[in-house]
Design a protein around this motif. Structure first.
Motif, PDB file in Angstrom:
ATOM      1  N   ARG A  45      39.941 -24.228 -51.524  1.00 37.47           N
ATOM      2  CA  ARG A  45      40.651 -22.952 -51.686  1.00 37.47           C
ATOM      3  C   ARG A  45      40.924 -22.693 -53.173  1.00 37.47           C
ATOM      4  N   VAL A  46      40.444 -21.556 -53.681  1.00 38.76           N
ATOM      5  CA  VAL A  46      40.639 -21.191 -55.083  1.00 38.76           C
ATOM      6  C   VAL A  46      41.006 -19.717 -55.194  1.00 38.76           C
ATOM      7  N   GLN A  47      41.825 -19.402 -56.195  1.00 43.00           N
ATOM      8  CA  GLN A  47      42.199 -18.011 -56.406  1.00 43.00           C
ATOM      9  C   GLN A  47      41.008 -17.244 -56.965  1.00 43.00           C
ATOM     10  N   LEU A  48      40.817 -16.010 -56.478  1.00 33.92           N
ATOM     11  CA  LEU A  48      39.706 -15.185 -56.954  1.00 33.92           C
ATOM     12  C   LEU A  48      39.949 -14.734 -58.389  1.00 33.92           C
ATOM     13  N   ARG A  49      38.906 -14.800 -59.177  1.00 36.02           N
ATOM     14  CA  ARG A  49      38.993 -14.290 -60.548  1.00 36.02           C
ATOM     15  C   ARG A  49      38.976 -12.770 -60.502  1.00 36.02           C
ATOM     16  N   LYS A  50      39.416 -12.176 -61.582  1.00 41.56           N
ATOM     17  CA  LYS A  50      39.508 -10.716 -61.637  1.00 41.56           C
ATOM     18  C   LYS A  50      38.142 -10.063 -61.393  1.00 41.56           C
ATOM     19  N   SER A  51      37.085 -10.613 -61.960  1.00 42.67           N
ATOM     20  CA  SER A  51      35.747 -10.030 -61.783  1.00 42.67           C
ATOM     21  C   SER A  51      35.297 -10.127 -60.317  1.00 42.67           C
ATOM     22  N   ALA A  52      35.571 -11.253 -59.667  1.00 40.65           N
ATOM     23  CA  ALA A  52      35.209 -11.416 -58.257  1.00 40.65           C
ATOM     24  C   ALA A  52      36.047 -10.486 -57.374  1.00 40.65           C
ATOM     25  N   LYS A 100      32.786 -18.344 -45.198  1.00 36.86           N
ATOM     26  CA  LYS A 100      33.494 -18.206 -46.463  1.00 36.86           C
ATOM     27  C   LYS A 100      34.545 -17.141 -46.187  1.00 36.86           C
ATOM     28  N   ILE A 101      35.807 -17.470 -46.400  1.00 31.86           N
ATOM     29  CA  ILE A 101      36.889 -16.547 -46.062  1.00 31.86           C
ATOM     30  C   ILE A 101      37.631 -16.094 -47.303  1.00 31.86           C
ATOM     31  N   ILE A 102      38.270 -14.942 -47.196  1.00 27.90           N
ATOM     32  CA  ILE A 102      39.128 -14.413 -48.251  1.00 27.90           C
ATOM     33  C   ILE A 102      40.545 -14.364 -47.684  1.00 27.90           C
ATOM     34  N   LEU A 138      42.098 -12.326 -44.039  1.00 32.49           N
ATOM     35  CA  LEU A 138      41.807 -10.922 -43.724  1.00 32.49           C
ATOM     36  C   LEU A 138      40.335 -10.548 -43.848  1.00 32.49           C
ATOM     37  N   PHE A 139      39.538 -11.382 -44.540  1.00 33.48           N
ATOM     38  CA  PHE A 139      38.120 -11.070 -44.725  1.00 33.48           C
ATOM     39  C   PHE A 139      37.282 -12.334 -44.600  1.00 33.48           C
ATOM     40  N   PHE A 140      36.019 -12.143 -44.231  1.00 36.72           N
ATOM     41  CA  PHE A 140      35.056 -13.239 -44.263  1.00 36.72           C
ATOM     42  C   PHE A 140      33.777 -12.719 -44.889  1.00 36.72           C
ATOM     43  N   GLN A 141      32.939 -13.629 -45.349  1.00 36.45           N
ATOM     44  CA  GLN A 141      31.690 -13.218 -45.984  1.00 36.45           C
ATOM     45  C   GLN A 141      30.514 -13.829 -45.244  1.00 36.45           C
ATOM     46  N   MET A 142      29.494 -13.014 -45.064  1.00 39.17           N
ATOM     47  CA  MET A 142      28.222 -13.471 -44.512  1.00 39.17           C
ATOM     48  C   MET A 142      27.167 -13.123 -45.545  1.00 39.17           C
ATOM     49  N   GLY A 143      26.667 -14.132 -46.230  1.00 41.58           N
ATOM     50  CA  GLY A 143      25.756 -13.887 -47.342  1.00 41.58           C
ATOM     51  C   GLY A 143      26.535 -13.195 -48.452  1.00 41.58           C
ATOM     52  N   GLU A 144      26.063 -12.042 -48.864  1.00 42.99           N
ATOM     53  CA  GLU A 144      26.743 -11.283 -49.918  1.00 42.99           C
ATOM     54  C   GLU A 144      27.663 -10.197 -49.354  1.00 42.99           C
ATOM     55  N   VAL A 145      27.700 -10.061 -48.032  1.00 49.19           N
ATOM     56  CA  VAL A 145      28.469  -8.992 -47.403  1.00 49.19           C
ATOM     57  C   VAL A 145      29.861  -9.485 -47.021  1.00 49.19           C
ATOM     58  N   SER A 146      30.893  -8.764 -47.467  1.00 45.56           N
ATOM     59  CA  SER A 146      32.275  -9.051 -47.088  1.00 45.56           C
ATOM     60  C   SER A 146      32.689  -8.069 -46.002  1.00 45.56           C
ATOM     61  N   PHE A 147      33.437  -8.584 -45.018  1.00 41.82           N
ATOM     62  CA  PHE A 147      33.863  -7.741 -43.905  1.00 41.82           C
ATOM     63  C   PHE A 147      35.208  -8.239 -43.416  1.00 41.82           C
TER      64      PHE A 147
END
Length: 160
Positions: free
Chosen positions: A6-13, A46-48, A55-64
């Motif tokens: 678990r890591v905090q998202l950078r501003k660019s991400a 991969k979760i956000i 609240l979000f998960f990622q499949m490949g490059e797509v976040s949903f």
């Protein structure tokens, strides 16, 4: 299911995530712009994590959004509505069949991620991937949507 790395998202991400989500869901995503966002792995997903909630998960490059994300943010795009008879199957992880679909948002294409809601109250039940375009979902036979995540599954019950 356990949360790992678990890591905090950078501003660019974070900006890239919001840009992607805004293109699908509009400005409603801005409600979470001030919250702490973290990225983590949970088994194959991969979760956000937004302010402690998945609240979000990622499949490949797509976040949903997860089903919880749809509920928290009140999202109403990329929606497929199923009849009451399909609900018990959907919440047990079944794929969505064409005969159970009563309404589809226009413009959905094969491969798009969709939010499955029930007809009576409009509550989200699952997240899936469209197997056919919107024009072929209603009034046909066969599978229309592959279920990815649903109410009561491991991702739904995941504590961040």
């Amino acid at each position: 299911m356990k949360v790992k790395s678990r890591v905090q998202l950078r501003k660019s991400a974070k900006n890239k995530l919001f840009k992607s989500l805004r293109s699908t869901f509009g400005d409603v995503i801005d409600r979470i712009s001030e919250y702490k966002l973290e990225s983590a792995m949970a088994d194959d997903f991969k979760i956000i994590i937004v302010d402690g909630k998945v609240l979000f998960f990622q499949m490949g490059e797509v976040s949903f959004p997860t089903v919880r994300g749809v509920l928290e943010l009140g999202l109403d795009c990329n929606v497929v509505t199923v009849d009451a008879g399909a609900v018990k199957f959907v919440v047990n992880g079944a794929d969505i069949m064409c005969p159970g679909i009563v309404k589809v948002d226009d413009g959905l294409n094969e491969g798009d991620l969709v939010i499955i809601v029930e007809e009576t109250h409009g509550k989200p039940l699952a997240i899936g991937r469209a197997l056919v375009p919107a024009t072929e979902m209603v009034g046909r036979s066969g599978k229309a949507i592959k279920s990815i995540h649903y109410v009561g599954d491991e991702l739904w019950n995941l504590e961040a």
